[in-house]
Design an enzyme around this catalytic site. Sequence first.
Site, PDB file in Angstrom:
ATOM      1  N   VAL A  85       0.836  -1.207   0.000  1.00  0.00           N
ATOM      2  CA  VAL A  85       0.000   0.000   0.000  1.00  0.00           C
ATOM      3  C   VAL A  85       0.865   1.250   0.000  1.00  0.00           C
ATOM      4  CG1 VAL A  85      -1.946  -1.131   1.164  1.00  0.00           C
ATOM      5  CG2 VAL A  85      -0.194   0.022   2.526  1.00  0.00           C
ATOM      6  N   GLU A  86       0.245   2.371  -0.367  1.00  0.00           N
ATOM      7  CA  GLU A  86       0.936   3.659  -0.369  1.00  0.00           C
ATOM      8  C   GLU A  86       0.585   4.497   0.856  1.00  0.00           C
ATOM      9  OE1 GLU A  86      -0.298   5.541  -3.945  1.00  0.00           O
ATOM     10  OE2 GLU A  86       0.831   4.208  -5.272  1.00  0.00           O
ATOM     11  N   THR A  87      -0.608   4.261   1.409  1.00  0.00           N
ATOM     12  CA  THR A  87      -1.127   5.127   2.470  1.00  0.00           C
ATOM     13  C   THR A  87      -1.648   4.297   3.628  1.00  0.00           C
ATOM     14  OG1 THR A  87      -1.769   6.822   0.856  1.00  0.00           O
ATOM     15  CG2 THR A  87      -2.856   6.897   3.012  1.00  0.00           C
ATOM     16  N   ARG A 119       2.452   7.555   2.980  1.00  0.00           N
ATOM     17  CA  ARG A 119       1.617   8.677   3.427  1.00  0.00           C
ATOM     18  C   ARG A 119       0.848   8.231   4.670  1.00  0.00           C
ATOM     19  NH1 ARG A 119      -0.978   9.379  -0.805  1.00  0.00           N
ATOM     20  NH2 ARG A 119      -0.141  11.332  -1.634  1.00  0.00           N
ATOM     21  N   GLN A 306      -4.926   1.173  -2.583  1.00  0.00           N
ATOM     22  CA  GLN A 306      -3.575   1.422  -2.088  1.00  0.00           C
ATOM     23  C   GLN A 306      -3.567   1.987  -0.671  1.00  0.00           C
ATOM     24  OE1 GLN A 306      -0.385   0.891  -3.635  1.00  0.00           O
ATOM     25  NE2 GLN A 306      -1.759  -0.501  -4.715  1.00  0.00           N
TER      26      GLN A 306
END
Length: 368
Positions: A85-87, A119, A306
């Site tokens: 994942v990004e966040t 993030r 994400q």
Amino acid sequence: MLSRGVISCGAPSQRLFSAARAVPPPPPPSPSPSPSRFAGGGAAWRRSSFCSSGDPSKPRPRMETLKARASAQPLQDADDLIDSVETFIFDCDGVIWKGDSLIDGVPATLDMLRSKGKRLVFVTNNSTKSRKQYGRKFETLGLNVNEEEIFASSFAAAAYLKSINFPKDKKVYVIGEDGILKELELAGFQYLGGPEDGGKKIELKPGYYMEHDEDVGAVVVGFDRYFNYYKVQYGTLCIRENPGCLFIATNRDAVTHLTDAQEWAGGGSMVGAISGSTQREPLVVGKPSTFMMDYLANKFGIQKSQICMVGDRLDTDILFGQNGGCKTLLVLSGVTSLSMLQSPDNKIQPDFYTNKISDFLSLKAATV
């Protein structure tokens, strides 16, 4: 799921108001108001009071019907989840802190995630503080968190009113605390009520008639330590007698962490009182409603697939993530125990569970 589009409005939208519990759905909301009462107020606001063909550009909170899911798995490979994942969206109470006490290992965990370029967003249903006030709490606890990374349900209430073009000549009656007032003020809305009504009493004499402001177009109810009968009656009069008056809840949490010693009655108890007296179900803007997830995804340009939602409550945090199509991680450092998660009566299953977010560090080390 949220990512599939706007909710269908072909029938009374019980899905919108469904609580995140395995209970029968609430009765349909009261009949639609007459649009003529809102001349000049904007069609978007009128649509917010009832279901219509809708405008996809106008976010609308909704709840999802629970679906059967596979049983949650214990988190064993933290690296795998982190890399997928990004966040990360974190709940605050029971995840980052309890009361005014920081949970062990939180600073190092957040630093590690930031070092990996993730993030971080912090979302809380607690409406007693504004984003700026929560920023100060993070700072007091030694955490470096930007105000733009914080989303409280107090902010969500004001953001929702802005999203529907709530008329600036209308007023908002607040059953809640300072956080809601500050966010409404920043958004440019007129308000009344709040803590200053906490000391008001009603003297029930023969023939007594309680006046209320007919320009109130919305009643916002959140957690309120100054809750009293005056507020119940005033909010009830506005909702029942002012045509088209919205009934907005910041959340329906049954309990909250005011201290780290025990659980305390949450904002859902105040919302329940107004729902009982008005025979209306509120429009919920906090978790597990999809409004804040929509807002976050649009603001940061995040793909919901994400995102990993990390929380300690099944019926708010985990359902919030599931409604948005996110990965979900339950931590057992708050209100949910392992026995509650694994109970046959529990229908909400996260993707993973672990004891606390600092397990990201130990589980990561174990897989190196």
